[in-house]
Design an enzyme around this catalytic site. Structure first.
Site, mmCIF file in Angstrom:
data_model
loop_
_atom_site.group_PDB
_atom_site.id
_atom_site.type_symbol
_atom_site.label_atom_id
_atom_site.label_comp_id
_atom_site.label_asym_id
_atom_site.label_seq_id
_atom_site.Cartn_x
_atom_site.Cartn_y
_atom_site.Cartn_z
ATOM 1 N N GLU A 144 0.851 -1.200 0.000
ATOM 2 C CA GLU A 144 0.000 0.000 0.000
ATOM 3 C C GLU A 144 0.871 1.229 0.000
ATOM 4 O OE1 GLU A 144 -2.671 0.280 3.276
ATOM 5 O OE2 GLU A 144 -3.820 -1.470 2.671
ATOM 6 N N HIS A 259 -9.578 9.901 3.812
ATOM 7 C CA HIS A 259 -9.314 8.850 2.832
ATOM 8 C C HIS A 259 -9.700 9.371 1.460
ATOM 9 C CE1 HIS A 259 -9.143 5.047 0.760
ATOM 10 N NE2 HIS A 259 -8.600 4.510 1.830
ATOM 11 N N HIS A 366 -11.481 9.791 7.715
ATOM 12 C CA HIS A 366 -11.218 8.357 7.838
ATOM 13 C C HIS A 366 -10.616 7.944 9.181
ATOM 14 C CE1 HIS A 366 -10.549 4.363 6.433
ATOM 15 N NE2 HIS A 366 -9.238 4.445 6.449
ATOM 16 N N ARG A 401 -0.864 8.929 9.433
ATOM 17 C CA ARG A 401 -0.848 7.473 9.632
ATOM 18 C C ARG A 401 -0.567 6.752 8.330
ATOM 19 N NH1 ARG A 401 -5.328 3.081 9.326
ATOM 20 N NH2 ARG A 401 -6.100 4.524 7.769
HETATM 21 C C1 LIG Z 1 -13.869 1.644 6.349
HETATM 22 C C2 LIG Z 1 -12.578 1.525 7.114
HETATM 23 C C3 LIG Z 1 -11.520 0.798 6.585
HETATM 24 C C4 LIG Z 1 -10.314 0.679 7.296
HETATM 25 N N1 LIG Z 1 -9.306 -0.098 6.792
HETATM 26 C C5 LIG Z 1 -8.187 -0.304 7.545
HETATM 27 C C6 LIG Z 1 -7.183 -1.214 7.114
HETATM 28 O O1 LIG Z 1 -7.297 -1.866 6.086
HETATM 29 N N2 LIG Z 1 -6.070 -1.354 7.901
HETATM 30 C C7 LIG Z 1 -5.896 -0.672 9.078
HETATM 31 O O2 LIG Z 1 -4.874 -0.847 9.751
HETATM 32 N N3 LIG Z 1 -6.851 0.190 9.499
HETATM 33 C C8 LIG Z 1 -7.987 0.368 8.783
HETATM 34 N N4 LIG Z 1 -8.956 1.227 9.231
HETATM 35 C C9 LIG Z 1 -8.776 1.863 10.538
HETATM 36 C C10 LIG Z 1 -9.010 0.832 11.631
HETATM 37 O O3 LIG Z 1 -10.073 -0.019 11.253
HETATM 38 C C11 LIG Z 1 -9.360 1.493 12.950
HETATM 39 O O4 LIG Z 1 -8.439 2.500 13.245
HETATM 40 C C12 LIG Z 1 -9.321 0.464 14.076
HETATM 41 O O5 LIG Z 1 -10.106 -0.652 13.741
HETATM 42 C C13 LIG Z 1 -9.810 1.091 15.360
HETATM 43 O O6 LIG Z 1 -9.910 0.080 16.313
HETATM 44 P P1 LIG Z 1 -10.319 0.443 17.790
HETATM 45 O O7 LIG Z 1 -10.322 -0.827 18.540
HETATM 46 O O8 LIG Z 1 -9.494 1.564 18.274
HETATM 47 O O9 LIG Z 1 -11.824 1.030 17.643
HETATM 48 P P2 LIG Z 1 -13.157 0.385 17.001
HETATM 49 O O10 LIG Z 1 -12.851 -0.845 16.243
HETATM 50 O O11 LIG Z 1 -13.846 1.460 16.289
HETATM 51 O O12 LIG Z 1 -13.987 0.018 18.292
HETATM 52 C C14 LIG Z 1 -14.530 1.036 19.108
HETATM 53 C C15 LIG Z 1 -15.358 0.397 20.217
HETATM 54 O O13 LIG Z 1 -15.634 1.389 21.199
HETATM 55 C C16 LIG Z 1 -16.979 1.291 21.605
HETATM 56 N N5 LIG Z 1 -17.402 2.606 22.127
HETATM 57 C C17 LIG Z 1 -17.228 3.832 21.582
HETATM 58 N N6 LIG Z 1 -17.749 4.785 22.376
HETATM 59 C C18 LIG Z 1 -18.263 4.139 23.455
HETATM 60 C C19 LIG Z 1 -18.967 4.560 24.612
HETATM 61 N N7 LIG Z 1 -19.260 5.849 24.850
HETATM 62 N N8 LIG Z 1 -19.374 3.619 25.500
HETATM 63 C C20 LIG Z 1 -19.119 2.294 25.291
HETATM 64 N N9 LIG Z 1 -18.466 1.833 24.205
HETATM 65 C C21 LIG Z 1 -18.045 2.751 23.303
HETATM 66 C C22 LIG Z 1 -17.717 0.846 20.362
HETATM 67 O O14 LIG Z 1 -18.966 0.268 20.710
HETATM 68 C C23 LIG Z 1 -16.706 -0.146 19.765
HETATM 69 O O15 LIG Z 1 -16.899 -1.413 20.366
HETATM 70 C C24 LIG Z 1 -10.164 1.344 8.540
HETATM 71 C C25 LIG Z 1 -11.226 2.093 9.058
HETATM 72 C C26 LIG Z 1 -12.426 2.178 8.368
HETATM 73 C C27 LIG Z 1 -13.549 2.965 8.966
#
Ligand SMILES: Cc1cc2nc3c(=O)[nH]c(=O)nc-3n(C[C@H](O)[C@H](O)[C@H](O)COP(=O)(O)OP(=O)(O)OC[C@H]3O[C@@H](n4cnc5c(N)ncnc54)[C@H](O)[C@@H]3O)c2cc1C
Length: 548
Positions: A144, A259, A366, A401
């Site tokens: 990528e 993005h 994004h 990032r």
């Molecule tokens: C469409 C898309 C494609 C992507 N593709 C890639 C990729 O190919 N490779 C890569 O490295 N990254 C990618 N990313 C980025 C990556 O997916 C995210 O940065 C990463 O998954 C975030 O993980 P996380 O565990 O921090 O949060 P998330 O996976 O978003 O989880 C957040 C959690 O917090 C909980 N939460 C939030 N607020 C509260 C609250 N007030 N009370 C209780 N629970 C709460 C939610 O319910 C959820 O369970 C992509 C993102 C998107 C949107």
């Protein structure tokens, strides 16, 4: 590998706004209570990695505001970076990451995260993870933008869904781990500089407090602050807002990544067309058919995301259009269908056959690069509070990032924080201070949907891909007025709390963006359109003002 020495960048403090300490007028000691060793808020890659590690030795509770799997993690397409190829090395991955981070990346954290990648992959494979493989059964690695070699493991274009499936299955097998869905966390409970748990609300139970020896914030990003976004509904910046209200230090709030290629069909929700589509040879054209990217960057379509997003915005201004086109029609149709099954089907739903038709695309918000500042174990400025994943600012991404590094960061740092929290945790103590309330009125007369639309439009227009001083000042004053309006009210359910959080986080982004008088990484200022290392190779931090 040479171990990078820890070098701290100078810091500049941006004073944040004074806001009420809590979203609701509740004293944690007066609520029904639960106690647990480790509380994890969020169940994406970061939250479940932390919870699985912590629950090896400690009772661990995960709270999710949505359903299991309602996360940005599930939506990730392209894959996760890890040093696995014969032509790759940790040094090379670190170097690529620091280059994209544009002078603000932390070399020591970067090395820690990069080194953790192969262990994560090994763990996931041993738990039954299914990723694409070569004919001789090695993991198939994709390339990528920003990565100098192929190092992205993937599961078709549904890598995040596979990772989420795997982590949910693993967490279900851990006897000391429990999960509560549809449980909204409003605020952290503090006792001076110590975090003692959180206040939550669930539709049937109402409000309750969770007292924990350690709390790990994994609430993901902020995409829902913007009119155009790739992010799911859960990404509304709640964790950043609650950490700010509790007194944690935030860093790099001005850095929001856009993005470049999101399927653009007016009136439809935005669907991300993964960067790997360009990695596989897709090219960008404007409506005249002109392939414009070579004009903007030597790496053309493989330039860093912010460069591609800005180039699209400029090309659109030149040709007076609303979107450009991603052209993959020159690639073998079978390869497209095999490599991008989900994107292929999503496009077909809109009558676009990407093997024959160009895909209309447009940039969208994004990824939140900044967030709650942490150290190499995920510890924040507040005692007993950790932050991991997109809500955190570890220093890995600096000012930008590199694609596929965020799943890696969430998995590595989540695991580290979970392990450390479990080892360091003490018995939960039920003590809280600072919970005094001014008088506030009920929110009955506010049209929350209307205000939400206004915030998202404002953020997109004035705090988006290209920014300038007057626009940021105007955004700040509007957000401040709206903040004032909502902070005088009490809301009874998540719609109101989320709006209050968005207004606060939007204000913090706009304020930090207004302070950084240069262009760096994802932060592009029309009025200061050059990098200025002499003055700005420093971290901007935000903290709530000390209360008298
Ligand atoms: C469409 C898309 C494609 C992507 N593709 C890639 C990729 O190919 N490779 C890569 O490295 N990254 C990618 N990313 C980025 C990556 O997916 C995210 O940065 C990463 O998954 C975030 O993980 P996380 O565990 O921090 O949060 P998330 O996976 O978003 O989880 C957040 C959690 O917090 C909980 N939460 C939030 N607020 C509260 C609250 N007030 N009370 C209780 N629970 C709460 C939610 O319910 C959820 O369970 C992509 C993102 C998107 C949107």
């Amino acid at each position: 590998m040479v171990t990078a020495a820890k070098v701290e960048l100078p810091r500049m403090l941006v004073e944040g706004p004074e806001v009420p300490r809590m979203l609701a007028q509740l004293h944690p000691l007066e609520l029904p209570r639960r106690t647990v060793d480790v509380l994890v808020i969020g169940g994406g890659v970061a939250g479940l990695s932390a919870a699985i590690a912590a629950s090896e030795t400690r009772d661990t509770l995960v709270l999710l505001k949505g359903a299991r799997g309602d996360t940005a993690t599930s939506w990730a397409q392209g894959g996760m970076a890890a040093v696995l190829g014969d032509d790759d090395s940790p040094d090379l991955h670190v170097k690529d990451t620091l280059t994209v981070a544009s002078g603000l990346g932390d070399a020591s954290i970067t090395e820690t995260v990069v080194r953790g990648g192969p262990d994560v992959v090994g763990r996931w494979l041993s738990w039954g993870g299914r990723f694409d493989r070569t004919d001789n059964d090695r993991l198939l690695l994709a390339r990528e933008g920003g990565h100098s070699v192929s190092r992205i493991i993937h599961a078709g274009d549904q890598t995040g869904a596979e990772i989420q499936r795997l982590l949910i299955a693993r967490s279900a097998s851990m006897p000391r781990l429990s999960v509560l869905e549809s449980t909204f966390v409003l605020d952290l409970i503090t006792d001076g500089p110590v975090v003692r748990g959180a206040i939550a609300w669930a539709p049937r139970q109402g409000f309750f407090s969770v007292w924990a020896g350690a709390t790990i914030l994994c609430t993901g990003g902020v995409g829902q602050l913007y009119r155009e976004t790739t992010n799911p509904g859960v990404a509304s910046g709640d964790g950043i807002a609650m950490a700010y209200r509790a007194g944690a230090t935030l860093r790099g709030m001005e850095f929001v990544q856009f993005h470049p290629t999101v399927l653009y069909v007016a009136g439809m929700s935005r669907f991300l067309v993964s960067e790997t589509a360009r990695g596989e040879g897709g090219v960008l054209r404007d409506r005249t058919g002109y392939r414009f990217m070579p004009e903007y960057h030597p790496d053309a379509e493989l330039a860093p995301r912010d460069v591609v997003s800005r180039a699209i915005v400029r090309q659109l201004a030149k040709v007076h259009d609303t979107h450009v086109y991603l052209d993959m029609t020159h690639l073998p149709a079978d390869r497209i269908r095999q490599r991008f099954p989900v994107i292929y089907r999503a496009c077909l739903d809109f009558g676009i056959d990407m093997t024959k038709d160009q895909i209309p695309v447009h940039p969208a918000c994004h990824y939140m690069v900044g967030g709650v500042r942490t150290d190499e174990l995920g510890r924040t400025a507040l005692e007993n509070l950790y932050a991991c994943g997109e809500v955190a600012s570890t220093g890995l991404h600096g000012a930008n990032r590199m694609g596929s590094n965020s799943l890696l960061e969430g998995a590595v740092m989540g695991h580290k924080a979970g392990e450390h929290a479990a080892a360091a945790v003490r018995k939960p103590e039920m003590r809280a201070d600072g919970f005094t309330f001014g008088s506030r009125s009920y929110a009955g007369d506010l049209d929350l949907q209307d205000l939400d639309n206004a915030v998202r439009a404002l953020m997109w227009r004035l705090v988006g891909i290209e920014r300038d001083g007057p626009g940021l000042d105007s955004a700040c004053s509007r957000l401040q007025t709206w903040n004032h309006l909502v902070s005088q009210r009490v809301f009874g359910d998540p719609q109101g709390w989320v709006l209050v959080n968005k207004l606060l986080v939007g204000w913090l982004i706009a304020r930090s963006a207004g302070k950084r008088l240069e262009t760096r990484g994802t932060h592009y200022r029309r009025d200061y359109d050059a990098l200025d290392d002499a003055h700005w190779r420093r971290d901007l931090e935000v903290r709530r003002p000390e209360r008298a």
